[in-house]
Design an enzyme around this catalytic site. Sequence first.
Site, PDB file in Angstrom:
ATOM      1  N   THR A  93      -8.486   2.752  12.720  1.00 26.67           N
ATOM      2  CA  THR A  93      -8.742   3.500  13.956  1.00 26.67           C
ATOM      3  C   THR A  93     -10.053   3.115  14.642  1.00 26.67           C
ATOM      4  OG1 THR A  93      -7.566   5.331  12.935  1.00 26.67           O
ATOM      5  CG2 THR A  93      -8.793   5.820  14.937  1.00 26.67           C
ATOM      6  N   LYS A 114       0.883  -1.171   0.000  1.00 25.46           N
ATOM      7  CA  LYS A 114       0.000   0.000   0.000  1.00 25.46           C
ATOM      8  C   LYS A 114       0.914   1.212   0.000  1.00 25.46           C
ATOM      9  CE  LYS A 114      -2.877   2.696   3.039  1.00 25.46           C
ATOM     10  NZ  LYS A 114      -3.537   2.775   4.347  1.00 25.46           N
ATOM     11  N   GLY A 173      -7.996   8.563  10.801  1.00 24.09           N
ATOM     12  CA  GLY A 173      -8.247   8.696  12.233  1.00 24.09           C
ATOM     13  C   GLY A 173      -9.335   9.684  12.600  1.00 24.09           C
ATOM     14  N   ALA A 179      -9.587   4.862   5.095  1.00 21.12           N
ATOM     15  CA  ALA A 179      -9.417   5.989   6.031  1.00 21.12           C
ATOM     16  C   ALA A 179     -10.694   6.780   6.296  1.00 21.12           C
ATOM     17  CB  ALA A 179      -8.337   6.959   5.562  1.00 21.12           C
ATOM     18  N   GLY A 180     -10.840   7.101   7.558  1.00 22.66           N
ATOM     19  CA  GLY A 180     -11.898   8.009   7.979  1.00 22.66           C
ATOM     20  C   GLY A 180     -13.223   7.355   8.354  1.00 22.66           C
TER      21      GLY A 180
END
Lengths: 369, 258
Positions: free
Chosen positions: B207, B97, B158, B184-185
């Site tokens: 996260t 990645k 995060g 992400a997110g």
Amino acid sequence: MSFYDIYKKYKNFDLEKRFRVCTFFSIQSALENARLDINQFICLLSPPAENLLESMAQKAHALTKNNFGNTIALYTPMYLSNYCDNSCIYCGFNSENDIERRKLSIEEVDKEAQYIRSLGLKHILILTGESRVESPVSYIKDCIQILKKYFSSISIEIYPLTEEEYTELVNQGVDGLTIYQEVYDEKIYSKMHIYGPKRDYKFRLDAPERGAKSGMRNISIGTLFGLGEWRKEVFFLGLHAKYLQDKFPDLEIGISIPRIQPQVGGFKPISMVNNRNIVQVILALRLFLPRLGISLSTRENPEFREGLIPLGVTKISAASTTAVGGHTLAHLGQKSSQFDIQDRRNVDEIKLMLEKKGYQPVLKDWLQI
Amino acid sequence: MEDFLEIAGKKIQNRLFIGTGKFSSYPIMRQALEAAEAEVATVALRRVDPDLKTENIMDFVPKSCQVMINTSGARNADEAVRIARLAKTAGAGNWIKIEVIRDNKYLLPDNLETLKAVEVLVKENFVVFPYMSPDLSMGRRMAEAGAVAVMPLGSPIGSNRGVKTRELIEIMINEINIPIIVDAGLGRPSEACECMELGSAAVLVNTAIAVSNDPVKMARAFSESVCAGRLAYLSGIPVAEKTASASSPLTGFLREEE
């Protein structure tokens, strides 16, 4: 443009007057914002904010978790040399002090490195006093050459260098720079640093920026609590960190807020900072700069350190010693140390403590590429 | 009908990829991966410590999981390439990645440097997954350069803010002919489900699982919601209308007459 321009702009800023207009509601509203401006940072540093420490702590804790996870990075300092040309009245290495002076030979560096590495630590912070004769850049480079064999990340906490010198060290394998201004208040700075190259306030103030330009990955700055008035000092520290973050967005910017501890010279702090104040400082900085690295040294005692960890700390030292060769040359002991440490726990004890608190101790978080 | 995502000859049934940072311990991380029955896990090479026999993160990734090394810490293409090569040399495989971040405040990726790294690493036979800010043209370039999938972000790493970039991701899904993996997110399982309903090939979560009070349970919750979202996507989701549409229409009898 240098941070000195910002310092000058705010040098005579009436922080007290600003504090007087901070109310419960303005502090509360600062807590509700995702991004804080300088005025809101001031609010969180104000005396009335002391009554909202718990709300600040809850938010700071959640913010730190989202940004850094349930992890705390570990590192240890390694003192290479305590020769010093400066007379800084608060420091054990003050050239006036009668302490045993020495520097590690390359063989001793290797021995210390082997030992530290055997503890499982992979991040090292090397320190020297300021002596371009006894611990010149060439000596530091030789040490790094050895340390590279053992550590994934090497940071330096030495006297300020020129950008070219920092670049030399980066090329040699250094990835982090720690340099504390000690005290932002220029007048107090001048009183604390009696003679020696450290008297040059501005050369030191701009050192983090020179380091950033040289290709360092991490820059850590700090103010030494016990010298200037703490609220004003933290205000400048926050501004300095923000200045560096804004100017060098690809760098990791960190801070540390060491409190003066007893040392050979017997200097007494001229400004008091209590535990409650330290908590407020960490919370205000975390809320103002959510991505800021916050490092906690063994200058604080074990119980207090443990209490501070969930408030925003990202990095702590373990198995520390502030004496040259202190990890393996036991006979030198305290006689050559820079200051007393309060937390003498070894790496395994620190790891266990973190695990109990629900944190993963991170021993390796970088690699030489 | 069997539904799987095929990448570099590997058939992946579980479309929840899990990131391994931020967990409070490696054993908990392993339990979370197991509970989610994860088949792909990302690992930052910077955290891999082969010296530590008892604490090497790689030993805590279940054997059934495909490891995807990420280049966390890279600030430009060159550093990302070097990290990828080090990973290969270290025996961590060739699934990479690419994460190139030059903004430590928002942790948003640099698409241009990422593309440069894709170009180099594809030629060196890496299986390349670029993490990127959602952008159609860049996504196409990544695909042309040989990326096996692209990983646009839902919102900053995060942040737990969900699919704030939904419109752009939808366009990428419609227009780019390699898998789109939202990374992400994502803060809650329903947001992962939303991505899957849109037609994402997979999602990557770290996260929200790692910092929840019960990461193991949360991993399962994400896994199930990803599965539900995928099923819904495959079933064909009816278009949302502003007005009611009766299940038993009043004019239904006319059809019978015809």
